[in-house]
Design an enzyme around this catalytic site. Structure first.
Site, PDB file in Angstrom:
ATOM      1  N   TYR A 178       0.517   4.713   0.695  1.00 39.33           N
ATOM      2  CA  TYR A 178      -0.325   5.785   1.119  1.00 39.33           C
ATOM      3  C   TYR A 178       0.547   6.800   1.557  1.00 39.33           C
ATOM      4  CZ  TYR A 178      -5.058   3.972   0.398  1.00 39.33           C
ATOM      5  OH  TYR A 178      -6.256   3.651  -0.244  1.00 39.33           O
ATOM      6  N   SER A 179       1.146   6.568   2.898  1.00 38.94           N
ATOM      7  CA  SER A 179       1.636   7.652   3.674  1.00 38.94           C
ATOM      8  C   SER A 179       2.904   8.011   3.058  1.00 38.94           C
ATOM      9  CB  SER A 179       2.018   7.168   5.105  1.00 38.94           C
ATOM     10  OG  SER A 179       0.643   6.812   5.790  1.00 38.94           O
ATOM     11  N   GLN A 208       0.650  -1.079  -0.058  1.00 39.87           N
ATOM     12  CA  GLN A 208       0.083   0.097   0.223  1.00 39.87           C
ATOM     13  C   GLN A 208       0.907   1.331   0.040  1.00 39.87           C
ATOM     14  OE1 GLN A 208      -1.968   0.770   3.731  1.00 39.87           O
ATOM     15  NE2 GLN A 208      -3.733   1.709   2.780  1.00 39.87           N
ATOM     16  N   GLU A 241      -9.350  -1.728   5.174  1.00 39.89           N
ATOM     17  CA  GLU A 241      -8.153  -1.845   6.149  1.00 39.89           C
ATOM     18  C   GLU A 241      -8.450  -1.927   7.514  1.00 39.89           C
ATOM     19  OE1 GLU A 241      -5.131   1.287   5.456  1.00 39.89           O
ATOM     20  OE2 GLU A 241      -3.700  -0.134   6.650  1.00 39.89           O
ATOM     21  N   SER A 267       3.891  -1.140   3.953  1.00 44.57           N
ATOM     22  CA  SER A 267       4.267  -2.454   4.776  1.00 44.57           C
ATOM     23  C   SER A 267       4.820  -3.437   3.890  1.00 44.57           C
ATOM     24  CB  SER A 267       3.197  -2.906   5.568  1.00 44.57           C
ATOM     25  OG  SER A 267       2.493  -1.976   6.408  1.00 44.57           O
TER      26      SER A 267
END
Length: 401
Positions: A137-138, A135, A252, A170
Site C-alpha cells: 500500500y504505502s 500488503q 486491517e 510488513s
C-alpha cells in the site's frame, strides 16, 4: 458431525469440546513467545512441529477461517456456532492456529470482489496457511495520502508491467505473495487505482528490511522493476481498486486494534509497579499519583476491550466492519502507548535498558516494546487519518467543519 442448522448449539459445543480435547497438542499449553507466532507460508520454519500439526488439524476443519464458505475450504459456521468455537478455544487457552494477513485482510475482500476462479485459486491456500501475504500500500510519497500512490501498472497486451516502490511493507521479505495497489490511470486520483496480486518470487521484485528504533525489522521497502503480472491476477475492475483498498483497510484496522496491540511485553503493569516502587501499609502501589494513573488506565483498557467485543459482534451481525473501526484503531494506539509509558515509568532505569547483564529479558522487551509502540499511531492509517475518517464517515461532518 451433525447438521446443526444453527439450532443445536449445545450439541455443537459438546462435539467441539471433545474434538479440541483430542486434537489440541499438549505441548502448546506453554506460553507462546514472539518467535512462536504461526505465520505459515512457504518460507516459514516451525520451531515446534506440534504448532504445524495444530494448524493442519484446524485447517482441515476450515476453522482457521470458521465463517468462510465451505466451498473454498472455510468452516461454514454460523455466527452462533463461531461464537461457541471462540468460547471453547478461549476456555482451553488455545494458541492461534494461524496468524495471517490473508485471513485478516485479503480473504474477506476476495470473497466480496474476486471472480469465482480467483476465489478457488487463492482462498484455500490462505485457509491452509500455505501462502503468506504482504500488503503493498504505502509509498515514499503516499502514506497518509494513500491515493497519491504512483507505482505504475501498464497494460502490455497479454500482461501488466509494474514499476515503482512500496514502503512499510510488513514482512515483505518473508511473504510469498503481495496484494498491491497500483496506478493504472494517471489522469485521475482515486479512480485511477487498481488492485493486483502477484508472487514475490516474480523477477524484478526485491524486498529490503528496514531496521526500526526497537531493533527489529518487521517492515521492508519493496521495489518493482519491470515486474510482469498475468492479467487474471487483477481483482475487481480496472481502475476500481480504491473501493477494495478502503474495504481492506477496515478489516486491517479492526484486526490490528482488536487486541489493543497486546502491549506490556506480557508483564502485569500493577505487579511491576508494586515490585519496583514498593507498596504501602495497605498493599497498594506506594506512589499515589502513579497508582491513580494506572487505575485510570486499567479502567479505560477494560472499557476499551468491552467496546471491541461489542464492535466485533456488530460487525459479524452485519456485512463486516464499518468506518467506525477507525475509532477503535485510534483508541488502541493511544492505549498501548500509554501502557508502555506507565510501564517504563514504573520500572525506572530498568525500563531503559538496551542490552547487557544488568537487565532481565522481560525488562529489555519492555524497552523495545515501548519504542515499537511509537509506530502504533502510524501503522494501519495514522491517527490523523483515522480522526478524519471518523469526522467525515461516522459523524458526517463536512470539510469546513
Amino acid at each position: 458431525m451433525a447438521d446443526f442448522g444453527g439450532t443445536d448449539l449445545e450439541a455443537f459445543r459438546a462435539e467441539t469440546r471433545a474434538w479440541l480435547a483430542e486434537n489440541y497438542p499438549e505441548s502448546l499449553n506453554a506460553p507462546m513467545g514472539e518467535d512462536d507466532a504461526p505465520w505459515g507460508g512457504r518460507k516459514f520454519v516451525w520451531k515446534n512441529p506440534d504448532a504445524k500439526l495444530w494448524l493442519d488439524r484446524m485447517a482441515a476443519k476450515g476453522w482457521t477461517a470458521p465463517m468462510w464458505p465451505k466451498e473454498y475450504g472455510g468452516g461454514g459456521l454460523s455466527k452462533d456456532e463461531n461464537k461457541v468455537l471462540e468460547q471453547e478455544l478461549r476456555r482451553i487457552r488455545a494458541r492461534p492456529a494461524l496468524m495471517s494477513f490473508g485471513v485478516w485482510m485479503l480473504g474477506p475482500v476476495l470473497l466480496e470482489y474476486a471472480t469465482e476462479e480467483q476465489k478457488q485459486k487463492f482462498i484455500p491456500s490462505i485457509i491452509r496457511g500455505e501462502t503468506r501475504w504482504c500488503q503493498g500500500y504505502s509509498e515514499p510519497g503516499a502514506g497518509s495520502d494513500l491515493a497519491a500512490l504512483q507505482t505504475k501498472c501498464e497494460d502490455k497486451g497479454d500482461h501488466f508491467l509494474i514499476n515503482g516502490q512500496k514502503v512499510w511493507t510488513s514482512y515483505a521479505d518473508q511473504a510469498d505473495w503481495i496484494f498491491c495497489l497500483v496506478r493504472t490511470d494517471t489522469s485521475k486520483k482515486h479512480e485511477g487505482i487498481s488492485f493486483v496480486l502477484f508472487d514475490m518470487t516474480t523477477p524484478g521484485v526485491e524486498a529490503r528490511p528496514i531496521k526500526l528504533i526497537s531493533g527489529s525489522s518487521p517492515f521492508c521497502e519493496t521495489f518493482f522493476d519491470n515486474v510482469k503480472v498475468p492479467k487474471d491476477q487483477m481483482v475487481g475492475k480496472l481502475n476500481g481498486g480504491w473501493d477494495i483498498a478502503k474495504r481492506l483497510l477496515q478489516y486491517e484496522r479492526q484486526n490490528i486494534s482488536a487486541s489493543g496491540f497486546g502491549g506490556g511485553g506480557g508483564l502485569d503493569l500493577v505487579e511491576v509497579a508494586k515490585k519496583e516502587i514498593g507498596v504501602d501499609d495497605q498493599g497498594r502501589i506506594d506512589d499515589g499519583d502513579l497508582r491513580a494513573r494506572i487505575a485510570a488506565h486499567r479502567m479505560d483498557a477494560h472499557a476499551f476491550m468491552l467496546t471491541v467485543r461489542r464492535a466485533e459482534a456488530e460487525s459479524k451481525a452485519s456485512k463486516g466492519p464499518s468506518a467506525a473501526v477507525s475509532i477503535i484503531k485510534y483508541a488502541a494506539a493511544k492505549m498501548n502507548q500509554e501502557r508502555y509509558e506507565l510501564m517504563v515509568e514504573a520500572m525506572g532505569l530498568q525500563g531503559l535498558g538496551w542490552e547487557g547483564e544488568g537487565f532481565a529479558k522481560d525488562e529489555l522487551a519492555v524497552t523495545r516494546g515501548w519504542l515499537r509502540s511509537k509506530g502504533n499511531s502510524i501503522e494501519g492509517g495514522t491517527s490523523e487519518v483515522n480522526l478524519n475518517v471518523v469526522a467525515k464517515r461516522v459523524l458526517g461532518l463536512l470539510d469546513h467543519q
